[in-house]
Design a protein around this motif. Structure first.
Motif, mmCIF file in Angstrom:
data_model
loop_
_atom_site.group_PDB
_atom_site.id
_atom_site.type_symbol
_atom_site.label_atom_id
_atom_site.label_comp_id
_atom_site.label_asym_id
_atom_site.label_seq_id
_atom_site.Cartn_x
_atom_site.Cartn_y
_atom_site.Cartn_z
ATOM 1 N N GLY A 1 4.837 3.797 2.310
ATOM 2 C CA GLY A 1 3.926 2.906 1.735
ATOM 3 C C GLY A 1 4.762 1.751 3.047
ATOM 4 N N PHE A 2 3.768 0.654 3.118
ATOM 5 C CA PHE A 2 3.493 -0.561 4.001
ATOM 6 C C PHE A 2 3.996 -1.968 3.071
ATOM 7 C CE2 PHE A 2 -0.930 -0.573 4.552
ATOM 8 C CZ PHE A 2 -1.241 -1.233 4.920
ATOM 9 N N ALA A 3 4.471 -3.032 3.329
ATOM 10 C CA ALA A 3 4.620 -4.026 2.713
ATOM 11 C C ALA A 3 4.104 -5.119 3.507
ATOM 12 C CB ALA A 3 5.335 -4.183 1.825
ATOM 13 N N PHE A 4 4.018 -6.490 3.245
ATOM 14 C CA PHE A 4 4.021 -7.268 4.234
ATOM 15 C C PHE A 4 3.709 -9.666 2.994
ATOM 16 C CE2 PHE A 4 -0.900 -6.569 3.187
ATOM 17 C CZ PHE A 4 -1.580 -7.881 3.235
ATOM 18 N N GLY A 5 4.177 -10.060 4.002
ATOM 19 C CA GLY A 5 4.184 -11.300 2.728
ATOM 20 C C GLY A 5 3.827 -12.430 3.912
ATOM 21 N N MET A 6 3.348 -13.148 3.243
ATOM 22 C CA MET A 6 2.663 -14.383 4.249
ATOM 23 C C MET A 6 3.200 -15.614 3.681
ATOM 24 S SD MET A 6 -1.128 -14.255 5.696
ATOM 25 C CE MET A 6 -1.069 -12.286 5.001
ATOM 26 N N ALA B 1 0.944 -1.154 -0.038
ATOM 27 C CA ALA B 1 -0.021 0.292 -0.182
ATOM 28 C C ALA B 1 0.497 1.387 -0.090
ATOM 29 C CB ALA B 1 -0.764 -0.345 1.447
ATOM 30 N N ILE B 2 0.470 2.761 -1.012
ATOM 31 C CA ILE B 2 0.923 2.960 -0.525
ATOM 32 C C ILE B 2 0.285 4.647 -1.111
ATOM 33 C CG2 ILE B 2 2.924 4.311 -2.933
ATOM 34 C CD1 ILE B 2 4.287 2.059 -3.708
ATOM 35 N N ASP B 3 1.147 5.529 -0.125
ATOM 36 C CA ASP B 3 -0.021 6.645 -0.566
ATOM 37 C C ASP B 3 1.143 7.773 0.625
ATOM 38 O OD1 ASP B 3 -2.320 8.528 -0.442
ATOM 39 O OD2 ASP B 3 -3.437 7.174 -0.378
ATOM 40 N N LYS B 4 0.831 9.221 0.313
ATOM 41 C CA LYS B 4 1.278 10.204 0.889
ATOM 42 C C LYS B 4 1.663 10.133 2.768
ATOM 43 C CE LYS B 4 0.864 13.220 -3.236
ATOM 44 N NZ LYS B 4 0.514 14.387 -3.512
ATOM 45 N N ASP B 5 0.112 9.595 3.157
ATOM 46 C CA ASP B 5 0.230 9.665 4.462
ATOM 47 C C ASP B 5 -0.151 8.376 4.915
ATOM 48 O OD1 ASP B 5 -0.377 10.411 6.993
ATOM 49 O OD2 ASP B 5 -2.273 11.313 6.921
ATOM 50 N N SER C 1 6.750 -7.948 7.929
ATOM 51 C CA SER C 1 6.080 -6.656 7.037
ATOM 52 C C SER C 1 7.095 -5.145 7.251
ATOM 53 C CB SER C 1 4.649 -6.498 8.127
ATOM 54 O OG SER C 1 4.735 -6.291 9.237
ATOM 55 N N GLY C 2 6.508 -4.561 6.797
ATOM 56 C CA GLY C 2 7.585 -3.202 7.395
ATOM 57 C C GLY C 2 7.163 -2.059 6.963
ATOM 58 N N MET C 3 7.466 -1.066 6.618
ATOM 59 C CA MET C 3 7.576 0.143 5.733
ATOM 60 C C MET C 3 8.175 -0.049 4.596
ATOM 61 S SD MET C 3 4.890 1.913 7.437
ATOM 62 C CE MET C 3 5.320 3.240 5.765
ATOM 63 N N VAL C 4 8.039 0.539 3.344
ATOM 64 C CA VAL C 4 9.160 0.316 1.895
ATOM 65 C C VAL C 4 9.972 1.016 1.985
ATOM 66 C CG1 VAL C 4 8.321 0.114 -0.306
ATOM 67 C CG2 VAL C 4 6.353 -0.824 0.621
ATOM 68 N N HIS C 5 11.398 0.152 2.376
ATOM 69 C CA HIS C 5 12.830 0.506 1.973
ATOM 70 C C HIS C 5 12.350 2.477 0.838
ATOM 71 C CE1 HIS C 5 16.941 2.051 2.144
ATOM 72 N NE2 HIS C 5 16.953 1.061 3.165
ATOM 73 N N PRO C 6 12.911 3.500 0.643
ATOM 74 C CA PRO C 6 13.409 4.793 0.044
ATOM 75 C C PRO C 6 13.965 4.076 -1.568
ATOM 76 C CG PRO C 6 13.519 5.301 2.284
ATOM 77 C CD PRO C 6 13.339 3.848 2.481
ATOM 78 N N LYS C 7 15.036 3.262 -1.253
ATOM 79 C CA LYS C 7 15.131 1.867 -2.668
ATOM 80 C C LYS C 7 14.467 1.798 -2.759
ATOM 81 C CE LYS C 7 20.049 2.567 -0.993
ATOM 82 N NZ LYS C 7 21.863 1.848 -0.623
ATOM 83 N N VAL C 8 13.476 1.262 -2.691
ATOM 84 C CA VAL C 8 12.906 -0.082 -3.504
ATOM 85 C C VAL C 8 11.811 0.830 -3.611
ATOM 86 C CG1 VAL C 8 11.141 -2.056 -2.702
ATOM 87 C CG2 VAL C 8 12.542 -1.752 -1.866
#
Length: 357
Positions: free
Chosen positions: A307-312, A217-221, A287-294
């Protein structure tokens, strides 16, 4: 002509099978048969003779053809009668039981989680299972010395001598789909990426091919608080337990910062795992907040978007929900035993347009 008539009508009557009948037809009314030869003699006759002989020959030909057709039908009836006498079917016997088909448990769980995330606004994104090591590693901030890039952990595609294309791998996660979707759609973005992945591992909880779902999920806030809410809503819906407790533990993944392992509340009673009760914990995802390099690798400005990301593992959460002890049984066992875990009785709609039974 009376002699011809008597001759062929007797031969037709005595024919024992259709093969003999065909031989008689050729000898009588075929192109080189006796009746045909008689017709060729009409040209040598006077007009008066032709008026008498011609109709008689046509009548003879018709009578022989009629006899042939009648005999053929009689032979067919006789063959059918013989079959009816020698073959039989007892229509009073009960029908043979037919096993009820169902979709694979992994596909069923994939549909369950897809429906849950769809209610939270996530769409499904897909990508290739064979991808470049740039999408699988570099774009996800995984350095060249990382253990996951070793051939003992990752399946690399064979390359012919002189092939200068970038290395390709069987994807080790569905994260490359996140990069491709960011490139194609930009931000804001809210997707899940379910699909098959491959790693060189095999034991009770690992197989060389398994299934994963990742979310992005990616957004400004957007923050870790949003991530926590999404995951808790998913766990409650998937395990059908209201208020299931979760625990976030600090961890490290190259593609997120900060990163967290996520545990769910559980207990063991008489050797049985129970989700959502007790004071134990079980790790279920990263999970975590998406790294700026990504974000940069996906063509998104990290100064504007976050944004945040997760995987299971789909197979693993299926094991947890339905109490299945061995991951390998999904792929190398007779699936009929899965009825013991309730898959045969789940009458719920699925994405294939029917009921899972």
């Amino acid at each position: 002509m009376d002699d011809l008539k008597q001759k062929y009508l007797k031969l037709v009557a005595d024919a024992a099978d259709e093969s003999a009948l065909e031989d008689i037809r050729l000898a009588a009314v075929g192109k080189k048969g006796e009746v045909a030869l008689k017709m060729r003699e009409l040209g040598k006759m006077t007009p008066e003779e032709r008026q008498t002989v011609g109709p008689a020959l046509n009548a003879l030909k018709d009578e022989i053809n009629s006899a042939l057709a009648a005999k053929k039908a009689a032979l067919g009836d006789a063959a059918l009668d013989e079959r009816l006498r020698s073959e039989w079917l007892d229509v009073t016997l009960p029908v043979r039981a037919q096993r009820v088909g169902s979709i694979h448990p992994v596909s069923q769980v994939t549909e369950e989680l897809t429906a849950i995330f769809a209610e939270m606004g996530f769409s499904v994104a897909e990508g290739p299972r064979i991808d470049t090591d740039w999408y699988n590693f570099d774009a996800l901030n995984i350095p060249g010395h990382h253990p996951a890039r070793a051939e003992m952990d990752t399946f690399y595609m064979a390359r012919a001598e002189g092939d200068d294309r970038p290395p390709h791998v069987l994807r080790t996660h569905t994260s490359p789909v996140q990069i491709r979707t960011m490139e194609a759609e930009g931000a804001p973005l809210r997707i899940i990426c379910p699909g098959g992945v491959y790693r060189a591992d095999y034991d009770q909880t690992h197989t060389p091919m398994f299934h994963q779902v990742e979310g992005l999920a990616i957004d400004k806030d957007i923050s870790m608080a949003n991530l926590k809410w999404v995951l808790e809503e998913f766990f409650s819906a998937f395990f059908e337990i209201d208020g299931i407790k979760t625990r976030f533990r600090a961890s490290h993944f190259p593609f997120t910062e900060p990163s967290a392992e996520v545990d769910i509340q559980c207990s063991w009673v008489d050797g049985q795992l129970r989700i959502g009760e007790g004071d134990g914990w079980m790790e279920v995802l990263g999970s975590g907040m998406v790294h700026p390099k990504v974000l940069q690798a996906g063509g998104i400005d990290p100064e504007v978007w976050q944004g945040f990301a997760f995987g299971m593992g789909i197979d693993r959460i299926a094991m947890l929900k339905y109490g299945i002890p061995d991951l390998r049984a999904f792929f190398d066992s007779d699936l009929r035993w899965l009825r013991h875990y309730g898959f045969a009785s789940l009458d719920q709609p699925n994405l294939h347009g029917g009921l899972s039974r």
